[in-house]
Design an enzyme around this catalytic site. Structure first.
Site, mmCIF file in Angstrom:
data_model
loop_
_atom_site.group_PDB
_atom_site.id
_atom_site.type_symbol
_atom_site.label_atom_id
_atom_site.label_comp_id
_atom_site.label_asym_id
_atom_site.label_seq_id
_atom_site.Cartn_x
_atom_site.Cartn_y
_atom_site.Cartn_z
ATOM 1 N N ARG A 48 0.845 -1.209 0.000
ATOM 2 C CA ARG A 48 0.000 0.000 0.000
ATOM 3 C C ARG A 48 0.874 1.251 0.000
ATOM 4 N NH1 ARG A 48 -1.933 2.089 4.451
ATOM 5 N NH2 ARG A 48 -2.259 0.103 5.528
ATOM 6 N N TYR A 100 -16.484 15.518 -16.807
ATOM 7 C CA TYR A 100 -16.791 14.077 -16.805
ATOM 8 C C TYR A 100 -17.850 13.780 -15.735
ATOM 9 C CZ TYR A 100 -16.149 9.083 -16.072
ATOM 10 O OH TYR A 100 -16.361 7.736 -15.923
ATOM 11 N N ASP A 169 -7.371 17.314 -16.436
ATOM 12 C CA ASP A 169 -7.724 15.943 -16.805
ATOM 13 C C ASP A 169 -7.265 15.755 -18.257
ATOM 14 O OD1 ASP A 169 -8.947 13.574 -17.616
ATOM 15 O OD2 ASP A 169 -10.769 13.926 -16.458
ATOM 16 N N LYS A 194 -8.252 4.375 -19.894
ATOM 17 C CA LYS A 194 -8.586 4.730 -21.273
ATOM 18 C C LYS A 194 -7.364 4.531 -22.176
ATOM 19 C CE LYS A 194 -12.362 5.691 -19.116
ATOM 20 N NZ LYS A 194 -12.719 7.018 -18.642
HETATM 21 C C1 PLP Z 1 -13.195 7.619 -17.482
HETATM 22 C C2 PLP Z 1 -12.852 9.015 -17.153
HETATM 23 C C3 PLP Z 1 -12.662 9.424 -15.832
HETATM 24 C C4 PLP Z 1 -12.864 8.495 -14.653
HETATM 25 O O1 PLP Z 1 -11.941 7.463 -14.645
HETATM 26 P P1 PLP Z 1 -12.241 5.986 -14.036
HETATM 27 O O2 PLP Z 1 -10.969 5.266 -14.316
HETATM 28 O O3 PLP Z 1 -13.428 5.440 -14.749
HETATM 29 O O4 PLP Z 1 -12.518 6.165 -12.587
HETATM 30 C C5 PLP Z 1 -12.307 10.753 -15.615
HETATM 31 N N1 PLP Z 1 -12.158 11.621 -16.632
HETATM 32 C C6 PLP Z 1 -12.345 11.268 -17.912
HETATM 33 C C7 PLP Z 1 -12.195 12.280 -18.987
HETATM 34 C C8 PLP Z 1 -12.701 9.954 -18.224
HETATM 35 O O5 PLP Z 1 -12.913 9.606 -19.498
#
Ligand code: PLP
Length: 373
Positions: A48, A100, A169, A194
């Site tokens: 952790r 998001y 982000d 992603k």
């Molecule tokens: C999917 C996504 C998130 C959240 O991520 P998770 O891995 O699903 O928790 C945040 N921002 C964007 C732009 C995303 O596409």
């Protein structure tokens, strides 16, 4: 080194093992042996707190974004939450109104109970929303699902003058096409689920910092004590995916632009949202701060939910599913995915354009628009 090379070689410590693997090993051990003096000779104590496979991924992502350090979380959402939890009660946070959806829900349903104050704003008119106790500005560009572009340089100039932390982000663009830390942003957030993972088989998130300062230490503290760490196996999968990030992104980018141009001229399409199209309102800013547009686009089909769903159901290659950034193309009806509170129009379809042959992707949509042909 260029990003293509870094994605394959960054973070490799080849001298730490008695064997000499080319690929960093998957270290599953949750606990690490102490020496005769009671110390931890390799600096690892308990997974952790730190794990060699996670360190490997964290230093790789820090290199890719050009930051001093990174922290990898069990999801993008856990990474975002750690940023908010590093703030103090009473702090004011500015977030984009078309953020998001999952993070919006986290803010509205969880974080506001922790006495953080949020303003959902159009980042284009940011100035008027800044208050004396504004501590953080969240940027998401391109945005989800309308592919809106925020001017990163302008936002960071303003934030820096007022001593406000900025977070970007960078999930859609990836460091291959957008370098927020070089544009003045303090922290980059990723859903590595992603493009960075790239194969739709591992959930994860990351925060990369420009400077390893006190605020980043607080994020690291939330990670270590809160326990939302990325598991060693997911670190391994993500490292495996990231090696091909640069070359995948170039195909995603080329395919998405071709598809956007094809859709724009289609008689059954009302509007296409893709920052590479000259008619897009953020086109000039996108060109000035991105070196590619990535693989995402959205479009409005003529009609409503029925027409949108019919098109989806006629697709043979495009899979109807949420998420994005995998090698396979996905198409999604955002309004029904997001549910109540969604701002997505009923005739909007979001596409994560994969790396299949573009002729096959266009062919699939062609027959889906006109299945009787
Ligand atoms: C999917 C996504 C998130 C959240 O991520 P998770 O891995 O699903 O928790 C945040 N921002 C964007 C732009 C995303 O596409």
């Amino acid at each position: 080194m260029r990003i293509d090379t870094l994605a394959i070689h960054a973070g490799k410590d080849r001298n730490s093992s008695r064997v000499s693997p080319v690929i960093a090993p998957l270290q599953l051990s949750t606990t690490f042996r102490r020496d005769a003096a009671g110390d931890f000779p390799d600096g690892y104590m308990y997974t952790r707190h730190g794990n060699p496979t996670r360190t490997e991924l964290e230093s790789c992502l820090a290199s890719l974004e050009g930051g001093e350090a990174a922290a990898c979380f069990s999801s993008g959402s856990a990474a975002a939450m750690a940023v908010f939890q590093a703030l103090q009660p009473g702090d004011h946070v500015i977030v984009p109104e078309d953020m998001y959806m999952g993070i919006q829900n986290m803010i509205r349903q969880v974080m506001t109970r922790w006495k953080l104050e949020f303003s959902f704003v159009d980042l284009g008119s940011l100035d008027e929303h800044i208050r004396p106790h504004t501590r953080l500005i969240w940027v998401e560009t391109p945005s989800n699902p309308l592919m809106k572009i925020a001017d990163i340089r302008r936002i960071t100039d303003l934030a820096r003058r007022k001593g406000i932390v900025t977070v970007c982000d960078n999930t859609f663009a990836t460091p291959v096409f957008q370098r927020p830390l070089e544009l003045g942003v303090d922290l980059v957030m990723h859903s590595t689920t992603k493009y960075i993972g790239g194969h739709s088989d591992t959930l994860g998130g990351a925060i990369v910092c420009r400077k390893k300062n006190e605020f980043f230490d607080r994020i690291r503290q939330v990670q270590t004590l809160g326990g939302g760490v990325l598991s060693p196996f997911d670190c391994y999968l993500t490292l495996r995916g990231v090696k091909t990030l640069a070359c995948r992104m170039r195909v995603h980018d080329a395919n998405a632009l071709r598809l956007a141009q094809w859709l724009k001229d289609h008689s059954q399409v009302e509007q296409v949202f893709h920052p590479g199209l000259p008619g897009h309102p953020g086109h000039d800013i996108a060109r000035s701060q991105m070196s590619g547009y990535g693989g995402m686009l959205a479009f409005l089909i003529k009609g409503g939910r029925t027409e949108a769903m019919n098109l989806i159901n006629n697709c043979r290659l495009f899979v109807h599913a949420t998420s994005l950034g995998g090698v396979e193309s996905l198409i999604e009806h955002r309004a029904s995915q997001e549910g109540p509170g969604s701002h997505s129009p009923e005739n909007l379809l979001r596409v994560s354009v994969g790396i299949e042959a573009i002729e096959d992707l266009i062919g699939d949509l062609e027959q889906a628009f006109d299945p009787s042909r």
